[in-house]
Design a protein around this motif. Structure first.
Motif, PDB file in Angstrom:
ATOM      1  N   LYS A 167      11.513  -2.914   6.249  1.00 28.69           N
ATOM      2  CA  LYS A 167      11.297  -2.214   4.985  1.00 28.69           C
ATOM      3  C   LYS A 167      12.574  -1.662   4.368  1.00 28.69           C
ATOM      4  CE  LYS A 167       6.460  -0.926   5.675  1.00 28.69           C
ATOM      5  NZ  LYS A 167       5.478   0.182   5.756  1.00 28.69           N
ATOM      6  N   TRP A 168      13.592  -1.418   5.185  1.00 31.81           N
ATOM      7  CA  TRP A 168      14.789  -0.792   4.614  1.00 31.81           C
ATOM      8  C   TRP A 168      15.515  -1.682   3.629  1.00 31.81           C
ATOM      9  CZ3 TRP A 168      19.947  -2.294   5.173  1.00 31.81           C
ATOM     10  CH2 TRP A 168      20.207  -3.303   6.105  1.00 31.81           C
ATOM     11  N   ARG A 169      15.215  -3.004   3.669  1.00 33.09           N
ATOM     12  CA  ARG A 169      15.851  -3.928   2.737  1.00 33.09           C
ATOM     13  C   ARG A 169      14.904  -4.359   1.623  1.00 33.09           C
ATOM     14  NH1 ARG A 169      21.097  -5.323   2.149  1.00 33.09           N
ATOM     15  NH2 ARG A 169      20.440  -7.425   1.655  1.00 33.09           N
ATOM     16  N   GLN A 170      13.665  -3.918   1.679  1.00 28.07           N
ATOM     17  CA  GLN A 170      12.682  -4.424   0.725  1.00 28.07           C
ATOM     18  C   GLN A 170      12.913  -3.824  -0.661  1.00 28.07           C
ATOM     19  OE1 GLN A 170       8.674  -4.411   2.153  1.00 28.07           O
ATOM     20  NE2 GLN A 170       7.798  -4.466   0.098  1.00 28.07           N
ATOM     21  N   GLN A 171      12.822  -4.682  -1.676  1.00 27.95           N
ATOM     22  CA  GLN A 171      12.916  -4.256  -3.060  1.00 27.95           C
ATOM     23  C   GLN A 171      11.605  -4.596  -3.764  1.00 27.95           C
ATOM     24  OE1 GLN A 171      17.037  -4.677  -5.032  1.00 27.95           O
ATOM     25  NE2 GLN A 171      16.704  -6.624  -4.025  1.00 27.95           N
ATOM     26  N   PRO A 172      11.277  -3.884  -4.835  1.00 28.47           N
ATOM     27  CA  PRO A 172      10.075  -4.244  -5.593  1.00 28.47           C
ATOM     28  C   PRO A 172      10.237  -5.602  -6.262  1.00 28.47           C
ATOM     29  CG  PRO A 172      11.314  -2.532  -6.717  1.00 28.47           C
ATOM     30  CD  PRO A 172      11.946  -2.694  -5.363  1.00 28.47           C
ATOM     31  N   VAL A 173       9.119  -6.225  -6.562  1.00 29.62           N
ATOM     32  CA  VAL A 173       9.141  -7.545  -7.186  1.00 29.62           C
ATOM     33  C   VAL A 173       9.916  -7.514  -8.495  1.00 29.62           C
ATOM     34  CG1 VAL A 173       7.674  -9.260  -8.333  1.00 29.62           C
ATOM     35  CG2 VAL A 173       7.059  -8.411  -6.066  1.00 29.62           C
ATOM     36  N   ALA A 174       9.783  -6.436  -9.260  1.00 26.76           N
ATOM     37  CA  ALA A 174      10.503  -6.347 -10.538  1.00 26.76           C
ATOM     38  C   ALA A 174      12.009  -6.442 -10.333  1.00 26.76           C
ATOM     39  CB  ALA A 174      10.139  -5.047 -11.253  1.00 26.76           C
ATOM     40  N   ARG A 238      -0.327 -18.854  -4.213  1.00 30.36           N
ATOM     41  CA  ARG A 238      -0.669 -17.512  -3.715  1.00 30.36           C
ATOM     42  C   ARG A 238       0.212 -16.438  -4.351  1.00 30.36           C
ATOM     43  NH1 ARG A 238       2.267 -15.997   1.297  1.00 30.36           N
ATOM     44  NH2 ARG A 238       3.829 -17.589   1.775  1.00 30.36           N
ATOM     45  N   TYR A 239       1.451 -16.795  -4.684  1.00 29.98           N
ATOM     46  CA  TYR A 239       2.327 -15.823  -5.326  1.00 29.98           C
ATOM     47  C   TYR A 239       1.895 -15.544  -6.763  1.00 29.98           C
ATOM     48  CZ  TYR A 239       5.379 -16.852  -1.351  1.00 29.98           C
ATOM     49  OH  TYR A 239       5.894 -17.021  -0.099  1.00 29.98           O
ATOM     50  N   LEU A 240       1.480 -16.584  -7.468  1.00 27.23           N
ATOM     51  CA  LEU A 240       1.027 -16.385  -8.838  1.00 27.23           C
ATOM     52  C   LEU A 240      -0.296 -15.618  -8.869  1.00 27.23           C
ATOM     53  CD1 LEU A 240       1.918 -19.838 -10.456  1.00 27.23           C
ATOM     54  CD2 LEU A 240       3.285 -17.751 -10.319  1.00 27.23           C
ATOM     55  N   ALA A 241      -1.163 -15.869  -7.873  1.00 28.64           N
ATOM     56  CA  ALA A 241      -2.414 -15.114  -7.790  1.00 28.64           C
ATOM     57  C   ALA A 241      -2.126 -13.641  -7.514  1.00 28.64           C
ATOM     58  CB  ALA A 241      -3.305 -15.700  -6.699  1.00 28.64           C
ATOM     59  N   GLN A 242      -1.153 -13.370  -6.634  1.00 31.53           N
ATOM     60  CA  GLN A 242      -0.778 -11.990  -6.359  1.00 31.53           C
ATOM     61  C   GLN A 242      -0.196 -11.321  -7.596  1.00 31.53           C
ATOM     62  OE1 GLN A 242      -1.204 -10.212  -3.352  1.00 31.53           O
ATOM     63  NE2 GLN A 242      -0.700  -8.514  -4.744  1.00 31.53           N
ATOM     64  N   TRP A 243       0.591 -12.057  -8.353  1.00 35.43           N
ATOM     65  CA  TRP A 243       1.170 -11.528  -9.592  1.00 35.43           C
ATOM     66  C   TRP A 243       0.079 -11.117 -10.572  1.00 35.43           C
ATOM     67  CZ3 TRP A 243       5.452  -9.797 -11.918  1.00 35.43           C
ATOM     68  CH2 TRP A 243       5.597  -9.922 -13.300  1.00 35.43           C
ATOM     69  N   ARG A 244      -0.939 -11.955 -10.726  1.00 33.30           N
ATOM     70  CA  ARG A 244      -2.018 -11.623 -11.649  1.00 33.30           C
ATOM     71  C   ARG A 244      -2.745 -10.352 -11.194  1.00 33.30           C
ATOM     72  NH1 ARG A 244      -2.311 -17.339 -11.743  1.00 33.30           N
ATOM     73  NH2 ARG A 244      -3.926 -17.400 -10.123  1.00 33.30           N
ATOM     74  N   ARG A 245      -2.938 -10.212  -9.876  1.00 35.07           N
ATOM     75  CA  ARG A 245      -3.573  -8.990  -9.377  1.00 35.07           C
ATOM     76  C   ARG A 245      -2.686  -7.779  -9.607  1.00 35.07           C
ATOM     77  NH1 ARG A 245      -5.022 -12.605  -5.138  1.00 35.07           N
ATOM     78  NH2 ARG A 245      -3.303 -11.863  -3.849  1.00 35.07           N
ATOM     79  N   ASP A 246      -1.401  -7.944  -9.361  1.00 40.38           N
ATOM     80  CA  ASP A 246      -0.482  -6.815  -9.515  1.00 40.38           C
ATOM     81  C   ASP A 246      -0.319  -6.403 -10.970  1.00 40.38           C
ATOM     82  OD1 ASP A 246      -0.145  -6.659  -6.800  1.00 40.38           O
ATOM     83  OD2 ASP A 246       1.801  -7.665  -6.761  1.00 40.38           O
ATOM     84  N   LEU A 247      -0.391  -7.367 -11.890  1.00 37.07           N
ATOM     85  CA  LEU A 247      -0.302  -7.016 -13.305  1.00 37.07           C
ATOM     86  C   LEU A 247      -1.411  -6.061 -13.717  1.00 37.07           C
ATOM     87  CD1 LEU A 247       0.576 -10.407 -15.087  1.00 37.07           C
ATOM     88  CD2 LEU A 247       2.043  -8.382 -14.913  1.00 37.07           C
ATOM     89  N   ALA A 248      -2.571  -6.204 -13.081  1.00 36.24           N
ATOM     90  CA  ALA A 248      -3.722  -5.363 -13.419  1.00 36.24           C
ATOM     91  C   ALA A 248      -3.801  -4.101 -12.568  1.00 36.24           C
ATOM     92  CB  ALA A 248      -5.016  -6.167 -13.253  1.00 36.24           C
ATOM     93  N   HIS A 249      -2.885  -3.952 -11.611  1.00 33.43           N
ATOM     94  CA  HIS A 249      -2.933  -2.806 -10.705  1.00 33.43           C
ATOM     95  C   HIS A 249      -2.550  -1.528 -11.450  1.00 33.43           C
ATOM     96  CE1 HIS A 249      -1.808  -0.259  -7.227  1.00 33.43           C
ATOM     97  NE2 HIS A 249      -2.705  -0.989  -6.570  1.00 33.43           N
ATOM     98  N   TRP A 250      -3.228  -0.431 -11.122  1.00 30.36           N
ATOM     99  CA  TRP A 250      -3.001   0.824 -11.863  1.00 30.36           C
ATOM    100  C   TRP A 250      -1.600   1.386 -11.660  1.00 30.36           C
ATOM    101  CZ3 TRP A 250      -1.699   5.461  -9.568  1.00 30.36           C
ATOM    102  CH2 TRP A 250      -1.816   5.520  -8.160  1.00 30.36           C
ATOM    103  N   TRP A 251      -1.008   1.125 -10.477  1.00 31.51           N
ATOM    104  CA  TRP A 251       0.304   1.702 -10.184  1.00 31.51           C
ATOM    105  C   TRP A 251       1.434   0.688 -10.360  1.00 31.51           C
ATOM    106  CZ3 TRP A 251       3.354   1.261  -5.359  1.00 31.51           C
ATOM    107  CH2 TRP A 251       4.462   2.099  -5.351  1.00 31.51           C
ATOM    108  N   ARG A 252       1.265  -0.514  -9.788  1.00 32.47           N
ATOM    109  CA  ARG A 252       2.318  -1.539  -9.898  1.00 32.47           C
ATOM    110  C   ARG A 252       2.330  -2.209 -11.262  1.00 32.47           C
ATOM    111  NH1 ARG A 252       0.334  -2.349  -4.613  1.00 32.47           N
ATOM    112  NH2 ARG A 252      -1.102  -3.970  -5.333  1.00 32.47           N
ATOM    113  N   GLY A 253       1.204  -2.252 -11.918  1.00 34.48           N
ATOM    114  CA  GLY A 253       1.061  -3.020 -13.137  1.00 34.48           C
ATOM    115  C   GLY A 253       2.006  -2.667 -14.268  1.00 34.48           C
ATOM    116  N   PRO A 254       2.162  -1.391 -14.624  1.00 34.54           N
ATOM    117  CA  PRO A 254       2.998  -1.058 -15.794  1.00 34.54           C
ATOM    118  C   PRO A 254       4.416  -1.605 -15.711  1.00 34.54           C
ATOM    119  CG  PRO A 254       1.657   0.817 -15.177  1.00 34.54           C
ATOM    120  CD  PRO A 254       1.445  -0.203 -14.105  1.00 34.54           C
ATOM    121  N   ALA A 255       5.079  -1.444 -14.568  1.00 35.22           N
ATOM    122  CA  ALA A 255       6.457  -1.943 -14.435  1.00 35.22           C
ATOM    123  C   ALA A 255       6.497  -3.462 -14.533  1.00 35.22           C
ATOM    124  CB  ALA A 255       7.057  -1.490 -13.103  1.00 35.22           C
TER     125      ALA A 255
END
Length: 278
Positions: A167-174, A238-255
């Motif tokens: 986790k110490w190297r992990q960055q957000p998808v954005a 699977r990555y594009l499906a995750q992206w669509r879910r994250d776009l609609a997520h209340w916390w991750r979605g806005p960014a």
């Protein structure tokens, strides 16, 4: 033969380079981490007239780890980060672009190639930012830029860094998206200075590997050869499906929605969309 009649011109290249050391042509495979450059390299090195690094013991048999002229990507932050360091961008004006450096690269890389082959291939992600430098060192260079949907590349890079460094190297998808577009902006600025250049979308390669391999062979002036490796399609799904879910997520979605709006026009130039990647 006219320029338009040459194999390189037919593949969309501006000019045909002169022979390099030992009369070889050099094929440098470029693309940010998790863009599909490894599988493309493995398929191309199966061609009977191509030699690519294999069995070197270096990660992914990448040439960046098999030389002492320039620093590898990990010294600039590694996957998803290296392009932000200005030192990672090398051109013909770099202090490293000298005949002595070219000779050293040749000595260090040639020991890993089969020198009875016409085309010598090397792949490393930072090549995307070093085409002008490599061209100065090896005038007989051809550059194959592999692009993958930036969303898929971002999620895949995040997963890779999580597995490798926890986790110490992990960055957000954005952040990985920002790196993808930053590196490709540098590529586009360098593009007019590169003589022999071909862009290949990973999705097109995965869907029709034989057709793609034949195009690359023509680009470097070789006859086609059968693709023996199995290339799996659908690896983006699977990555594009995750992206669509994250776009609609209340916390991750806005960014992510802000990133999609910011980069959509640039993504479209490569044939991708971030707003609705179905």
């Amino acid at each position: 033969m006219s320029a338009a009649a040459t194999p390189a011109a037919a593949a969309g290249v501006d000019a045909v380079a002169a022979p390099g050391p030992e009369g070889h042509r050099f094929l440098f495979i470029c693309g940010v981490h998790r863009s599909g450059t490894s599988i493309v390299h493995r398929v191309l090195r199966d061609h009977p007239e191509v030699s690519g690094f294999t069995g070197t013991g270096a990660p992914e048999d990448e040439g960046q780890h098999l030389q002492s002229v320039f620093l590898p990507a990990k010294r600039y932050g590694g996957p998803g980060r290296f392009g932000f360091d200005p030192r990672a961008h090398l051109t013909e004006d770099s202090p490293l672009a000298t005949p002595a450096a070219a000779a050293r690269l040749w000595r260090e890389w040639s020991r890993h190639w089969e020198l009875d082959r016409a085309v010598l291939a090397e792949k490393s992600p930072p090549n995307l930012l070093r085409m002008r430098f490599l061209q100065a060192c090896f005038p007989a260079s051809y550059f194959l830029v592999v692009t993958r949907h930036p969303v898929a590349a971002a999620y895949a890079t995040q997963a890779f860094t999580r597995r490798r460094w926890r986790k110490w190297r992990q960055q957000p998808v954005a952040a990985h998206l920002r790196h993808w577009f930053h590196c490709h902006r540098i590529f586009q600025a360098d593009r007019p200075h590169v003589r022999n250049l071909m862009v290949l979308r990973y999705e097109d390669f995965a869907a029709r590997p034989q057709e793609a391999a034949d195009r690359v062979a023509a680009f470097v002036g070789l006859a086609p050869a059968p693709v023996r490796m199995e290339v799996r399609g659908g690896t983006n799904d699977r990555y594009l499906a995750q992206w669509r879910r994250d776009l609609a997520h209340w916390w991750r979605g806005p960014a992510l929605r802000r990133a999609a709006a910011e980069y959509e026009a640039e993504a479209a130039a490569y044939g991708y969309t971030l707003v609705d990647p179905s």
